[in-house]
Design an enzyme around this catalytic site. Sequence first.
Site, mmCIF file in Angstrom:
data_model
loop_
_atom_site.group_PDB
_atom_site.id
_atom_site.type_symbol
_atom_site.label_atom_id
_atom_site.label_comp_id
_atom_site.label_asym_id
_atom_site.label_seq_id
_atom_site.Cartn_x
_atom_site.Cartn_y
_atom_site.Cartn_z
ATOM 1 N N CYS A 2 -36.000 31.766 1.616
ATOM 2 C CA CYS A 2 -36.488 31.041 2.796
ATOM 3 C C CYS A 2 -36.042 31.729 4.092
ATOM 4 O O CYS A 2 -35.150 32.587 4.095
ATOM 5 C CB CYS A 2 -36.021 29.582 2.755
ATOM 6 S SG CYS A 2 -34.398 29.277 3.462
ATOM 7 N N CYS A 5 -32.330 31.498 4.887
ATOM 8 C CA CYS A 5 -31.541 32.334 3.963
ATOM 9 C C CYS A 5 -31.629 33.795 4.396
ATOM 10 O O CYS A 5 -30.639 34.530 4.337
ATOM 11 C CB CYS A 5 -32.029 32.170 2.526
ATOM 12 S SG CYS A 5 -31.468 30.647 1.725
ATOM 13 N N ASP A 28 -31.711 28.510 18.783
ATOM 14 C CA ASP A 28 -33.086 28.216 18.373
ATOM 15 C C ASP A 28 -34.036 29.149 19.138
ATOM 16 O O ASP A 28 -33.874 29.383 20.336
ATOM 17 C CB ASP A 28 -33.430 26.752 18.677
ATOM 18 C CG ASP A 28 -34.700 26.299 17.955
ATOM 19 O OD1 ASP A 28 -34.595 25.460 17.053
ATOM 20 O OD2 ASP A 28 -35.799 26.799 18.307
ATOM 21 N N ASN A 82 -33.932 16.930 10.988
ATOM 22 C CA ASN A 82 -35.216 16.405 10.530
ATOM 23 C C ASN A 82 -35.288 16.554 9.011
ATOM 24 O O ASN A 82 -34.875 17.581 8.462
ATOM 25 C CB ASN A 82 -36.361 17.167 11.198
ATOM 26 C CG ASN A 82 -36.363 16.984 12.706
ATOM 27 O OD1 ASN A 82 -36.101 15.895 13.203
ATOM 28 N ND2 ASN A 82 -36.629 18.045 13.449
ATOM 29 N N HIS A 95 -30.822 22.198 8.495
ATOM 30 C CA HIS A 95 -30.274 22.676 9.768
ATOM 31 C C HIS A 95 -30.057 21.486 10.683
ATOM 32 O O HIS A 95 -30.839 20.537 10.688
ATOM 33 C CB HIS A 95 -31.196 23.701 10.435
ATOM 34 C CG HIS A 95 -32.628 23.280 10.515
ATOM 35 N ND1 HIS A 95 -33.471 23.311 9.432
ATOM 36 C CD2 HIS A 95 -33.370 22.788 11.538
ATOM 37 C CE1 HIS A 95 -34.666 22.875 9.788
ATOM 38 N NE2 HIS A 95 -34.633 22.538 11.066
ATOM 39 N N HIS A 97 -29.820 20.486 14.605
ATOM 40 C CA HIS A 97 -30.080 20.897 15.984
ATOM 41 C C HIS A 97 -28.944 20.349 16.848
ATOM 42 O O HIS A 97 -28.653 19.156 16.794
ATOM 43 C CB HIS A 97 -31.394 20.299 16.498
ATOM 44 C CG HIS A 97 -32.615 20.724 15.742
ATOM 45 N ND1 HIS A 97 -33.474 21.697 16.193
ATOM 46 C CD2 HIS A 97 -33.146 20.298 14.564
ATOM 47 C CE1 HIS A 97 -34.477 21.844 15.348
ATOM 48 N NE2 HIS A 97 -34.309 21.004 14.346
HETATM 49 P P1 AMP Z 1 -37.360 21.698 12.248
HETATM 50 O O1 AMP Z 1 -38.692 21.324 12.832
HETATM 51 O O2 AMP Z 1 -36.333 20.618 12.365
HETATM 52 O O3 AMP Z 1 -37.495 22.237 10.835
HETATM 53 O O4 AMP Z 1 -36.809 22.852 13.156
HETATM 54 C C1 AMP Z 1 -37.023 24.209 12.902
HETATM 55 C C2 AMP Z 1 -36.510 24.949 14.105
HETATM 56 O O5 AMP Z 1 -36.334 26.304 13.751
HETATM 57 C C3 AMP Z 1 -37.448 24.912 15.307
HETATM 58 O O6 AMP Z 1 -36.776 24.333 16.424
HETATM 59 C C4 AMP Z 1 -37.784 26.385 15.541
HETATM 60 O O7 AMP Z 1 -37.906 26.709 16.900
HETATM 61 C C5 AMP Z 1 -36.619 27.081 14.880
HETATM 62 N N1 AMP Z 1 -36.858 28.439 14.402
HETATM 63 C C6 AMP Z 1 -37.891 28.860 13.639
HETATM 64 N N2 AMP Z 1 -37.772 30.169 13.360
HETATM 65 C C7 AMP Z 1 -36.620 30.583 13.962
HETATM 66 C C8 AMP Z 1 -35.942 31.834 14.049
HETATM 67 N N3 AMP Z 1 -36.410 32.946 13.442
HETATM 68 N N4 AMP Z 1 -34.799 31.893 14.760
HETATM 69 C C9 AMP Z 1 -34.319 30.800 15.371
HETATM 70 N N5 AMP Z 1 -34.896 29.584 15.311
HETATM 71 C C10 AMP Z 1 -36.046 29.480 14.631
#
Ligand code: AMP
Length: 118
Positions: A2, A5, A28, A82, A95, A97
């Site tokens: 993923c 990972c 983020d 989430n 994760h 936030h």
């Molecule tokens: P969620 O909607 O709770 O799954 O949040 C996923 C978060 O991952 C979002 O806020 C994205 O902006 C963030 N995200 C996605 N790809 C990356 C990345 N390569 N580096 C840092 N953050 C990311």
Amino acid sequence: MCLFCKITNKEIPSNIILEDENYLAFHDINPKAPVHILAIPKVHVDSFHELSPEIMTGMTSFIQEIARKTSIDKSGYRVITNIGENGGQEVGHLHFHILGGTKLKWGHFADADPKGLF
Ligand code: AMP
């Protein structure tokens, strides 16, 4: 493997702010607030719903350390995770936030004004 990972394995670059043996924190890519950090366990866990109390215990002090390191510990901050489709989870690796650096409103983490949505 993923996305998060791959970030843990440094196969995909990220802006890391804190790391230890078990946890990783990085900025983020699409920040919703002046401070928007993601904290993850290095081991793959799908979501909070699969999270063990042992990993959560270490995550607690790790998140507190992130808040100190980004200087939002005194002013206050918000921690969000989430879970699944209805929770709005887009990346299937647990994760948290960590949002701060301003007086947060719901709009900092919502697609729409929640009034009237339920
Ligand atoms: P969620 O909607 O709770 O799954 O949040 C996923 C978060 O991952 C979002 O806020 C994205 O902006 C963030 N995200 C996605 N790809 C990356 C990345 N390569 N580096 C840092 N953050 C990311």
